[in-house]
Motif scaffolding. Structure first.
Motif, PDB file in Angstrom:
ATOM      1  N   UNK A   1       0.833  -1.214   0.000  1.00 15.05           N
ATOM      2  CA  UNK A   1       0.000   0.000   0.000  1.00 15.05           C
ATOM      3  C   UNK A   1       0.864   1.259   0.000  1.00 15.05           C
ATOM      4  N   UNK A   2       1.777   1.439   0.969  1.00 10.61           N
ATOM      5  CA  UNK A   2       2.605   2.655   0.917  1.00 10.61           C
ATOM      6  C   UNK A   2       3.569   2.674  -0.263  1.00 10.61           C
ATOM      7  N   UNK A   3       4.116   1.509  -0.633  1.00 12.84           N
ATOM      8  CA  UNK A   3       5.106   1.470  -1.715  1.00 12.84           C
ATOM      9  C   UNK A   3       4.496   1.901  -3.040  1.00 12.84           C
ATOM     10  N   UNK A   4       3.343   1.341  -3.383  1.00 11.25           N
ATOM     11  CA  UNK A   4       2.747   1.669  -4.675  1.00 11.25           C
ATOM     12  C   UNK A   4       1.977   2.978  -4.626  1.00 11.25           C
ATOM     13  N   UNK A   5       1.618   3.422  -3.448  1.00 11.39           N
ATOM     14  CA  UNK A   5       1.090   4.782  -3.329  1.00 11.39           C
ATOM     15  C   UNK A   5       2.192   5.783  -3.678  1.00 11.39           C
ATOM     16  N   UNK A   6       3.415   5.524  -3.210  1.00 13.05           N
ATOM     17  CA  UNK A   6       4.545   6.383  -3.553  1.00 13.05           C
ATOM     18  C   UNK A   6       4.818   6.355  -5.059  1.00 13.05           C
TER      19      UNK A   6
ATOM     20  N   UNK B   1       8.856   8.829 -17.208  1.00 13.38           N
ATOM     21  CA  UNK B   1       8.429   7.474 -16.839  1.00 13.38           C
ATOM     22  C   UNK B   1       9.625   6.613 -16.435  1.00 13.38           C
ATOM     23  N   UNK B   2      10.707   6.693 -17.225  1.00 16.24           N
ATOM     24  CA  UNK B   2      11.896   5.882 -16.929  1.00 16.24           C
ATOM     25  C   UNK B   2      12.527   6.296 -15.604  1.00 16.24           C
ATOM     26  N   UNK B   3      12.621   7.595 -15.365  1.00 20.55           N
ATOM     27  CA  UNK B   3      13.254   8.063 -14.126  1.00 20.55           C
ATOM     28  C   UNK B   3      12.451   7.649 -12.903  1.00 20.55           C
ATOM     29  N   UNK B   4      11.126   7.639 -13.008  1.00 17.93           N
ATOM     30  CA  UNK B   4      10.294   7.204 -11.884  1.00 17.93           C
ATOM     31  C   UNK B   4      10.515   5.724 -11.599  1.00 17.93           C
ATOM     32  N   UNK B   5      10.616   4.922 -12.659  1.00 14.77           N
ATOM     33  CA  UNK B   5      10.875   3.486 -12.478  1.00 14.77           C
ATOM     34  C   UNK B   5      12.233   3.271 -11.826  1.00 14.77           C
TER      35      UNK B   5
ATOM     36  N   UNK C   1      13.672   0.964  -3.068  1.00 16.85           N
ATOM     37  CA  UNK C   1      13.156  -0.143  -2.258  1.00 16.85           C
ATOM     38  C   UNK C   1      11.703  -0.464  -2.502  1.00 16.85           C
ATOM     39  N   UNK C   2      11.107   0.065  -3.590  1.00 16.27           N
ATOM     40  CA  UNK C   2       9.707  -0.223  -3.879  1.00 16.27           C
ATOM     41  C   UNK C   2       9.540  -1.667  -4.318  1.00 16.27           C
ATOM     42  N   UNK C   3      10.452  -2.159  -5.136  1.00 15.33           N
ATOM     43  CA  UNK C   3      10.355  -3.530  -5.654  1.00 15.33           C
ATOM     44  C   UNK C   3      11.159  -4.520  -4.817  1.00 15.33           C
ATOM     45  N   UNK C   4      12.422  -4.160  -4.548  1.00 12.44           N
ATOM     46  CA  UNK C   4      13.312  -5.044  -3.791  1.00 12.44           C
ATOM     47  C   UNK C   4      13.716  -4.325  -2.510  1.00 12.44           C
ATOM     48  N   UNK C   5      13.555  -4.963  -1.334  1.00 13.25           N
ATOM     49  CA  UNK C   5      13.970  -4.312  -0.085  1.00 13.25           C
ATOM     50  C   UNK C   5      15.423  -3.854  -0.146  1.00 13.25           C
ATOM     51  N   UNK C   6      15.699  -2.687   0.407  1.00 14.94           N
ATOM     52  CA  UNK C   6      17.032  -2.103   0.310  1.00 14.94           C
ATOM     53  C   UNK C   6      18.089  -3.001   0.947  1.00 14.94           C
ATOM     54  N   UNK C   7      17.740  -3.695   2.050  1.00 18.70           N
ATOM     55  CA  UNK C   7      18.743  -4.514   2.739  1.00 18.70           C
ATOM     56  C   UNK C   7      19.205  -5.710   1.909  1.00 18.70           C
TER      57      UNK C   7
ATOM     58  N   UNK D   1      20.612   4.164  -2.645  1.00 18.46           N
ATOM     59  CA  UNK D   1      19.194   4.209  -2.246  1.00 18.46           C
ATOM     60  C   UNK D   1      18.932   5.323  -1.235  1.00 18.46           C
ATOM     61  N   UNK D   2      19.943   5.636  -0.433  1.00 20.40           N
ATOM     62  CA  UNK D   2      19.784   6.690   0.559  1.00 20.40           C
ATOM     63  C   UNK D   2      19.555   8.064  -0.032  1.00 20.40           C
ATOM     64  N   UNK D   3      19.797   8.219  -1.353  1.00 21.44           N
ATOM     65  CA  UNK D   3      19.590   9.502  -2.023  1.00 21.44           C
ATOM     66  C   UNK D   3      18.299   9.531  -2.828  1.00 21.44           C
ATOM     67  N   UNK D   4      17.486   8.486  -2.755  1.00 24.08           N
ATOM     68  CA  UNK D   4      16.230   8.422  -3.506  1.00 24.08           C
ATOM     69  C   UNK D   4      15.090   8.994  -2.663  1.00 24.08           C
ATOM     70  N   UNK D   5      14.353   9.982  -3.184  1.00 28.26           N
ATOM     71  CA  UNK D   5      13.215  10.512  -2.411  1.00 28.26           C
ATOM     72  C   UNK D   5      12.151   9.457  -2.151  1.00 28.26           C
ATOM     73  N   UNK D   6      12.039   8.461  -3.021  1.00 27.53           N
ATOM     74  CA  UNK D   6      11.086   7.374  -2.764  1.00 27.53           C
ATOM     75  C   UNK D   6      11.506   6.574  -1.539  1.00 27.53           C
ATOM     76  N   UNK D   7      12.805   6.411  -1.356  1.00 26.67           N
ATOM     77  CA  UNK D   7      13.298   5.692  -0.185  1.00 26.67           C
ATOM     78  C   UNK D   7      13.014   6.462   1.096  1.00 26.67           C
ATOM     79  N   UNK D   8      13.135   7.794   1.045  1.00 29.60           N
ATOM     80  CA  UNK D   8      12.808   8.608   2.222  1.00 29.60           C
ATOM     81  C   UNK D   8      11.326   8.455   2.574  1.00 29.60           C
ATOM     82  N   UNK D   9      10.478   8.530   1.554  1.00 27.32           N
ATOM     83  CA  UNK D   9       9.045   8.394   1.801  1.00 27.32           C
ATOM     84  C   UNK D   9       8.681   7.014   2.320  1.00 27.32           C
ATOM     85  N   UNK D  10       9.291   5.971   1.720  1.00 31.17           N
ATOM     86  CA  UNK D  10       8.986   4.601   2.136  1.00 31.17           C
ATOM     87  C   UNK D  10       9.433   4.353   3.571  1.00 31.17           C
TER      88      UNK D  10
END
Length: 422
Positions: free
Chosen positions: A224-229, A342-346, A353-359, A369-378
């Motif tokens: 839910x949060x990942x795909x909302x982001x 579209x490509x940059x969002x993917x 970490x939307x598809x594969x967990x960062x760890x 990953x620490x510089x991705x705004x999606x990672x901050x939101x997630x």
């Protein structure tokens, strides 16, 4: 007066969006289809792995106590279906050709050699304490260590290999311990069955609780949060396209020569698309709360967390809008903005970490990953949903998202002014 201009800018953006109803439908419908499809796939896969058995080849050349104990433990795990009508050569061929994931081959005389080995060592220890027995006076040749052969399909996941090998090592270790206790018992003549003593150290997982119920993470709490982001950041595409259209149609020129400051024009877009982001998020949450239980999926629990999650959504939306404004300002044509957006969002989703967990990523990718705004939101969503954090606990991520928006809009305004300087 400034507020009135901002309001008129907002109305203008709404009118522009009304002309592209198909695009608006895609913005709202596509994320809903994604979250439903991916959550169903992940949950079904988990249930299938949990309820099905993996066929493995089991070759028992020992046919005695130890091999039977190993076989019983494997069957008791309810994870494996043992196939026993193979010899070692046939098992190796079947596994290496990909017919089965693995084979376990128990060597001949395993039980006999283990017993002899343990008896010899126990007798030596007892003798060193001056408790030599008649059986200890007989010198026996200590047999060599035995090897259980494991064959794995070359395509098998390394994690599966390690789990199986660790499980078998644990089984063999427990069997050896019981036999060692039994040997000491026989040598010392004690009547107490030492082999039945429980382990002195055990493991107990302590999980967060809600009342008396354990709070365990599930696929819904990630999706839910990942795909909302992902949906929130996908507005980069229509936003950048609209900015490019304005440049090609002369709207941006009229905006610059009007008495209204250009930043008001940007703020109008910000408020308009921020409302879209919040609506996207609320639709995702509604699916998690009301639709998922009817699809045999866990319900998305937002009890006491909704306010914090909306705050994260607002700042994540700002970050996405800032990125879209920059892309639309820099791009000259829709052919540039649409595919790049579209490509940059993917890419941001992949490294965030939307598809594969960062760890699970390599160390250098975890740094990126620490510089991705999606990672901050997630991470902010995770802190709220799984760690019960409040606003103070997610302050760092919120600040990063806001600074990202400010930086993107600042660069856009600077670039726009430089491009149109006379």
């Amino acid at each position: 007066m400034l507020l009135y201009k901002l309001w008129r800018s907002f109305i203008k953006e709404v009118l522009l969006l009304k002309r592209d109803i198909g695009g608006i439908v895609i913005i709202f419908v596509m994320p809903l289809l994604l979250i439903i499809t991916i959550t169903l796939i992940q949950d079904s896969t988990f249930k299938n792995l949990e309820g099905s058995k993996i066929p493995i080849v089991f070759v028992d050349n020992d046919q005695s106590e130890v091999s039977k104990s190993i076989k019983q433990e494997l069957e008791r795990s309810k994870s494996f279906e043992l196939l026993t009508n193979f010899n070692e050569s046939a098992a190796q061929k079947a596994v290496f050709s990909g017919d089965y994931q693995m084979a376990i081959v128990i060597p001949e005389h395993l039980t006999k050699d283990i017993n002899s080995n343990i008896d010899s060592k126990v007798q030596a220890i007892v003798s060193s304490f001056g408790l030599e027995t008649d059986s200890a006076k007989v010198k026996k040749e200590i047999p060599k260590s035995k090897e259980i052969h494991l064959y794995f399909d070359p395509a098998t996941n390394i994690g599966f290999k390690n789990n199986v090998m660790n499980s078998i090592n644990k089984m063999v270790f427990e069997i050896e311990n019981k036999k060692i206790y039994k040997a000491f018992q026989d040598q010392l003549g004690t009547t107490e069955d030492l082999s039945k003593n429980k382990s002195l150290i055990g493991f107990k997982e302590i999980t967060p609780k809600k009342g008396k119920t354990d709070v365990l993470p599930n696929s819904v709490q990630h999706n839910v949060p990942a795909w909302a982001l992902f949906a929130i950041f996908f507005i980069v595409v229509p936003l950048s396209i609209n900015l490019v259209k304005e440049k090609s149609q002369g709207t941006s020129v009229r905006a610059r020569i009007s008495p209204t400051p250009y930043f008001i024009h940007i703020l109008g877009k910000t408020f308009t698309y921020l409302i879209i982001c919040v609506i996207q998020f609320l639709l995702m949450v509604a699916v998690g709360i009301y639709l998922f239980p009817y699809m045999d999926l866990p319900q998305f629990d937002v009890t006491g967390k909704m306010f914090q999650m909306i705050v994260v959504t607002i700042f994540a939306g700002l970050a996405a809008i800032g990125f879209g404004v920059l892309l639309g300002t820099v791009a000259d044509t829709q052919e540039q903005s649409a595919p790049f957006g579209a490509t940059s969002v993917v890419v941001l989703a992949a490294i965030g970490g939307i598809w594969v967990p960062v760890f699970l990523m390599p160390e250098f990718m975890q740094t990126i990953a620490g510089f991705s705004p999606m990672n901050w939101g997630l991470n902010a969503y995770y802190d709220i949903i799984l760690r019960n954090s409040g606003i103070a606990g997610i302050a760092k991520e919120i600040i990063f998202l806001f600074l990202f928006y400010v930086a993107m809009v600042g660069i856009s305004l600077f670039y726009e002014r430089k491009q149109n300087a006379v």
